[in-house]
Design a protein around this motif. Sequence first.
Motif, PDB file in Angstrom:
ATOM      1  N   ASP A 140       0.820  -1.218   0.000  1.00 18.73           N
ATOM      2  CA  ASP A 140       0.000   0.000   0.000  1.00 18.73           C
ATOM      3  C   ASP A 140       0.851   1.264   0.000  1.00 18.73           C
ATOM      4  O   ASP A 140       0.476   2.271  -0.625  1.00 18.73           O
ATOM      5  CB  ASP A 140      -0.926   0.006   1.221  1.00 18.73           C
ATOM      6  N   GLU A 141       1.982   1.227   0.688  1.00 22.16           N
ATOM      7  CA  GLU A 141       2.839   2.404   0.778  1.00 22.16           C
ATOM      8  C   GLU A 141       3.907   2.444  -0.310  1.00 22.16           C
ATOM      9  O   GLU A 141       4.769   3.324  -0.309  1.00 22.16           O
ATOM     10  CB  GLU A 141       3.488   2.469   2.158  1.00 22.16           C
ATOM     11  N   GLY A 142       3.847   1.496  -1.245  1.00 25.30           N
ATOM     12  CA  GLY A 142       4.767   1.481  -2.378  1.00 25.30           C
ATOM     13  C   GLY A 142       6.208   1.192  -2.007  1.00 25.30           C
ATOM     14  O   GLY A 142       7.129   1.498  -2.770  1.00 25.30           O
ATOM     15  N   LEU A 143       6.424   0.559  -0.856  1.00 23.96           N
ATOM     16  CA  LEU A 143       7.788   0.360  -0.371  1.00 23.96           C
ATOM     17  C   LEU A 143       8.529  -0.756  -1.109  1.00 23.96           C
ATOM     18  O   LEU A 143       9.762  -0.729  -1.199  1.00 23.96           O
ATOM     19  CB  LEU A 143       7.763   0.078   1.128  1.00 23.96           C
ATOM     20  N   TRP A 144       7.780  -1.743  -1.636  1.00 26.80           N
ATOM     21  CA  TRP A 144       8.455  -2.781  -2.410  1.00 26.80           C
ATOM     22  C   TRP A 144       9.200  -2.164  -3.597  1.00 26.80           C
ATOM     23  O   TRP A 144      10.305  -2.594  -3.939  1.00 26.80           O
ATOM     24  CB  TRP A 144       7.448  -3.795  -2.936  1.00 26.80           C
ATOM     25  N   ASP A 145       8.584  -1.168  -4.241  1.00 25.76           N
ATOM     26  CA  ASP A 145       9.186  -0.548  -5.423  1.00 25.76           C
ATOM     27  C   ASP A 145      10.151   0.573  -5.068  1.00 25.76           C
ATOM     28  O   ASP A 145      11.228   0.690  -5.660  1.00 25.76           O
ATOM     29  CB  ASP A 145       8.085  -0.008  -6.344  1.00 25.76           C
ATOM     30  N   SER A 146       9.781   1.410  -4.108  1.00 28.46           N
ATOM     31  CA  SER A 146      10.630   2.558  -3.777  1.00 28.46           C
ATOM     32  C   SER A 146      11.845   2.182  -2.955  1.00 28.46           C
ATOM     33  O   SER A 146      12.855   2.878  -2.993  1.00 28.46           O
ATOM     34  CB  SER A 146       9.809   3.599  -3.018  1.00 28.46           C
ATOM     35  N   ARG A 147      11.716   1.106  -2.182  1.00 27.05           N
ATOM     36  CA  ARG A 147      12.774   0.698  -1.256  1.00 27.05           C
ATOM     37  C   ARG A 147      13.145   1.832  -0.302  1.00 27.05           C
ATOM     38  O   ARG A 147      14.290   1.978   0.118  1.00 27.05           O
ATOM     39  CB  ARG A 147      14.016   0.203  -1.993  1.00 27.05           C
ATOM     40  N   ALA A 148      12.173   2.605   0.041  1.00 29.51           N
ATOM     41  CA  ALA A 148      12.393   3.700   0.984  1.00 29.51           C
ATOM     42  C   ALA A 148      12.605   3.147   2.383  1.00 29.51           C
ATOM     43  O   ALA A 148      12.385   1.959   2.653  1.00 29.51           O
ATOM     44  CB  ALA A 148      11.198   4.658   0.959  1.00 29.51           C
ATOM     45  N   GLU A 149      13.014   4.026   3.280  1.00 28.32           N
ATOM     46  CA  GLU A 149      13.252   3.623   4.649  1.00 28.32           C
ATOM     47  C   GLU A 149      11.961   3.117   5.285  1.00 28.32           C
ATOM     48  O   GLU A 149      10.884   3.670   5.061  1.00 28.32           O
ATOM     49  CB  GLU A 149      13.808   4.793   5.453  1.00 28.32           C
ATOM     50  N   LEU A 150      12.087   2.077   6.083  1.00 23.87           N
ATOM     51  CA  LEU A 150      10.925   1.461   6.715  1.00 23.87           C
ATOM     52  C   LEU A 150      10.485   2.301   7.909  1.00 23.87           C
ATOM     53  O   LEU A 150      11.295   2.594   8.796  1.00 23.87           O
ATOM     54  CB  LEU A 150      11.283   0.051   7.176  1.00 23.87           C
ATOM     55  N   PRO A 151       9.218   2.693   7.980  1.00 21.25           N
ATOM     56  CA  PRO A 151       8.741   3.449   9.146  1.00 21.25           C
ATOM     57  C   PRO A 151       8.883   2.626  10.426  1.00 21.25           C
ATOM     58  O   PRO A 151       8.551   1.439  10.451  1.00 21.25           O
ATOM     59  CB  PRO A 151       7.268   3.718   8.818  1.00 21.25           C
ATOM     60  N   GLU A 152       9.363   3.262  11.477  1.00 14.84           N
ATOM     61  CA  GLU A 152       9.566   2.565  12.738  1.00 14.84           C
ATOM     62  C   GLU A 152       8.250   2.025  13.290  1.00 14.84           C
ATOM     63  O   GLU A 152       8.205   0.949  13.895  1.00 14.84           O
ATOM     64  CB  GLU A 152      10.215   3.489  13.754  1.00 14.84           C
ATOM     65  N   THR A 153       7.174   2.778  13.074  1.00 11.42           N
ATOM     66  CA  THR A 153       5.870   2.327  13.571  1.00 11.42           C
ATOM     67  C   THR A 153       5.440   1.028  12.904  1.00 11.42           C
ATOM     68  O   THR A 153       4.781   0.189  13.529  1.00 11.42           O
ATOM     69  CB  THR A 153       4.803   3.403  13.330  1.00 11.42           C
ATOM     70  N   LEU A 154       5.825   0.853  11.648  1.00 16.96           N
ATOM     71  CA  LEU A 154       5.471  -0.364  10.915  1.00 16.96           C
ATOM     72  C   LEU A 154       6.210  -1.566  11.501  1.00 16.96           C
ATOM     73  O   LEU A 154       5.613  -2.631  11.714  1.00 16.96           O
ATOM     74  CB  LEU A 154       5.824  -0.183   9.437  1.00 16.96           C
ATOM     75  N   ALA A 155       7.495  -1.390  11.768  1.00 18.13           N
ATOM     76  CA  ALA A 155       8.280  -2.473  12.352  1.00 18.13           C
ATOM     77  C   ALA A 155       7.775  -2.831  13.746  1.00 18.13           C
ATOM     78  O   ALA A 155       7.696  -4.012  14.114  1.00 18.13           O
ATOM     79  CB  ALA A 155       9.749  -2.074  12.407  1.00 18.13           C
ATOM     80  N   THR A 156       7.405  -1.821  14.531  1.00 17.12           N
ATOM     81  CA  THR A 156       6.905  -2.073  15.881  1.00 17.12           C
ATOM     82  C   THR A 156       5.584  -2.829  15.847  1.00 17.12           C
ATOM     83  O   THR A 156       5.368  -3.776  16.619  1.00 17.12           O
ATOM     84  CB  THR A 156       6.733  -0.750  16.636  1.00 17.12           C
TER      85      THR A 156
END
Length: 294
Positions: free
Chosen positions: A227-243
């Motif tokens: 949903d946040e397009g992180l697979w494609d952007s490879r941007a930094e992972l939000p800490e809240t997501l990891a938590t």
Amino acid sequence: MKFLQPTTLDEALAAKAEHPHALPIAGGTDVMVELNFDKHRPAALLDLNRVDELAQWAPEDGHIRLGAGVSYTRVIDELADRLPGLAMAARTVGSPQIRNRGTVGGNLGAASPAGDSHPALLAADAVVEVASVRGTRQIRVTDFFTGVKRNALDRDELITAILIAPSTGPQQFCKIGTRNAMVIAVSAFGLALHPERRRVGTGIGSAAPTPRRAHGAEDFLSAALDDEGLWDSRAELPETLATEFGGRVRDAASPIDDVRGSAAYRLHSLAVMARRALAWAWHDYRTSTSDGRA
């Protein structure tokens, strides 16, 4: 006690059919401990060390077909680039002598909730190949564990191989013990990123009656990354997501108190390990090549 020593797989399957109570032994790292402490006295031992078919691995139909008799040392030395999560788990097993003798197939057969290879196999969505004189069948590793030290094998079946897709993304394995080495896990966690499927795989060890996946955590993280397009952007992972991911892994466990650790500690450690494993894997993913390999 009878001692059966086949030299081919066909002979081994025939022996198991004739002696269904025979206990298979290869490395003997679990079996010999039980025999020495008189915890188990089987009617027969089925020695599989001379069955060469079980000690081989090879690519097969897009997977690695890992023979049940392949040792941990060989997984580390020969397959770390293709099965990195399993190789990481193998490095935490016992001493060099144990890794030289112990096998992934034997670890599966013992079906201990604390088996070191299990979280990595679960995260990789492995398949267990079993055989008897009646034929061969495949069991998803998620369905293989049926209870504490119980598995889905029929009485006349042997584990012949494990089928594992080579990694297409980073993998991690974490283990907490009462010391740094040669220890049974208090809790353990395996993680695999599958960018080609936009999916995340998990494996929990030593924190439930059987090794298990954290399906809710997998679904949550896979969807969030998409949903946040992180697979494609490879941007930094939000800490809240990891938590949040760590919390959902924790919620998937159902540990007990025992001599190695309390249920509360196991739950806390799982949340921490899941969060850290994700951070490490995502860092590798961000710095990897376009095909997801570090």
